[in-house]
Design an enzyme around this catalytic site. Structure first.
Site, short mmCIF file in Angstrom:
data_model
loop_
_atom_site.label_atom_id
_atom_site.label_comp_id
_atom_site.label_asym_id
_atom_site.label_seq_id
_atom_site.Cartn_x
_atom_site.Cartn_y
_atom_site.Cartn_z
NE ARG A 69 -3.91 -2.57 2.14
CZ ARG A 69 -3.30 -3.55 3.03
NH1 ARG A 69 -2.39 -4.06 3.05
NH2 ARG A 69 -4.56 -4.41 3.33
CD GLU A 101 -2.04 -5.23 -6.39
OE1 GLU A 101 -1.59 -5.82 -5.91
OE2 GLU A 101 -3.32 -5.53 -6.91
CG HIS A 128 14.43 -6.59 2.32
ND1 HIS A 128 14.34 -7.34 3.79
CD2 HIS A 128 14.49 -7.33 1.49
CE1 HIS A 128 14.91 -9.00 3.23
NE2 HIS A 128 15.16 -8.76 1.80
CG MET A 151 25.62 -8.80 6.12
SD MET A 151 23.96 -9.74 5.91
CE MET A 151 24.25 -10.55 4.70
CD GLU A 207 18.67 -8.01 0.77
OE1 GLU A 207 17.92 -8.53 0.76
OE2 GLU A 207 19.90 -8.35 0.30
#
Lengths: 177, 177
Positions: free
Chosen positions: A29, A92, A119, A150, A165
């Protein structure tokens, strides 16, 4: 299933009844579609494949994807809808009319409590070039690649605060081993 | 952009800097990976492409996707990771170790308040056959196809309560117009 010799609890053979099932999209949304569409089309290079309006229920849906170079989208609107639902890996965006003018309105990104959705992830051909591009667009970071453990993974925020990401596949070979 | 003559506010031309950006996956946190993997591999026909373990941080990642018929997954583990991140439209499940034995633990599906993430969607070749298959597997429904206004759309729940939309592309031609 061939999985480099590893047996993973829960993994089963796909049932024949599931043949042809395809992950078409994930839905988020959004508060203001004009802002989100500019972000996903210009900054991320996605195309708006189909917009569906539901006047009676006061919402619109925006289906975004990437076209292969030689792909032609059907012009006839019903065929175009069916074609959109035949794709895979789309995004979407749902807009409930009116949220874009409500002061203080925002959606929950799933990473603050209560947690759930995490994510979406885009892979990019060149992480350094992508970071320079995001910086040029003043994109907000959750984590720059050089921060945290990371080093080859970045997390940015979309206009609603959903996490994205960013990784370069070739730089992921040593992750998780 | 060709969009059947419609101009949509916010839609812009993709920037050349975004070339090759690809939506690789959507991530959902799951309570018990054995339960979720059985659901997505057997009932939905997905394959586990890669599992990544992060012992220091006590979590594992499971990347699920569908293989094209002629596709071969690299056996060498680093190549396999890079290959996984080169795909599109995957589902990533995150398991924070220990949640599977915590009584009463659950994740938030984004549709109850606070809202945000909505659902993932699978398209199926035959909606009626898919519904019979889900019934045979005692899958829980949010909305059966015959309920509500949209007769050709079903919503089911995955083991964590995340919503999965189920549609047959050919039956979507008249939606939203």
């Amino acid at each position: 299933m061939s999985f480099a010799g590893e047996q993973v609890p829960g993994v089963e053979q796909p049932a024949p009844e599931a043949q042809g099932f395809r992950l078409n999209h994930s839905m988020l949304r959004v508060k203001d579609p004009a802002v989100s569409l500019a972000f996903y089309t210009r900054v991320f290079g996605m195309r708006l494949l189909r917009k569906l309006d539901f006047e009676e229920m006061s919402f619109s849906l925006y289906f975004l994807g990437r076209l292969d170079d030689d792909e032609v989208i059907p012009e006839e609107i019903g065929e175009r809808t069916a074609w959109t639902f035949s794709q895979r890996g789309l995004l979407e965006l749902t807009h409930n009319w009116g949220t874009e003018t409500q002061e203080g309105f925002s959606y929950h990104n799933g990473n603050a409590e209560p947690q759930g959705f995490g994510h979406i992830c885009f892979t990019v051909p060149d992480l350094d070039a992508a970071i320079a591009w995001f910086d040029a667009n003043e994109v907000e970071y959750v984590k720059r690649p050089e921060q945290g453990k990371m080093k080859d993974v970045a997390f940015i925020k979309d206009p609603d605060g959903y996490w994205i990401e960013i990784v370069e596949p070739a730089r992921m070979k040593n992750v998780g081993r």
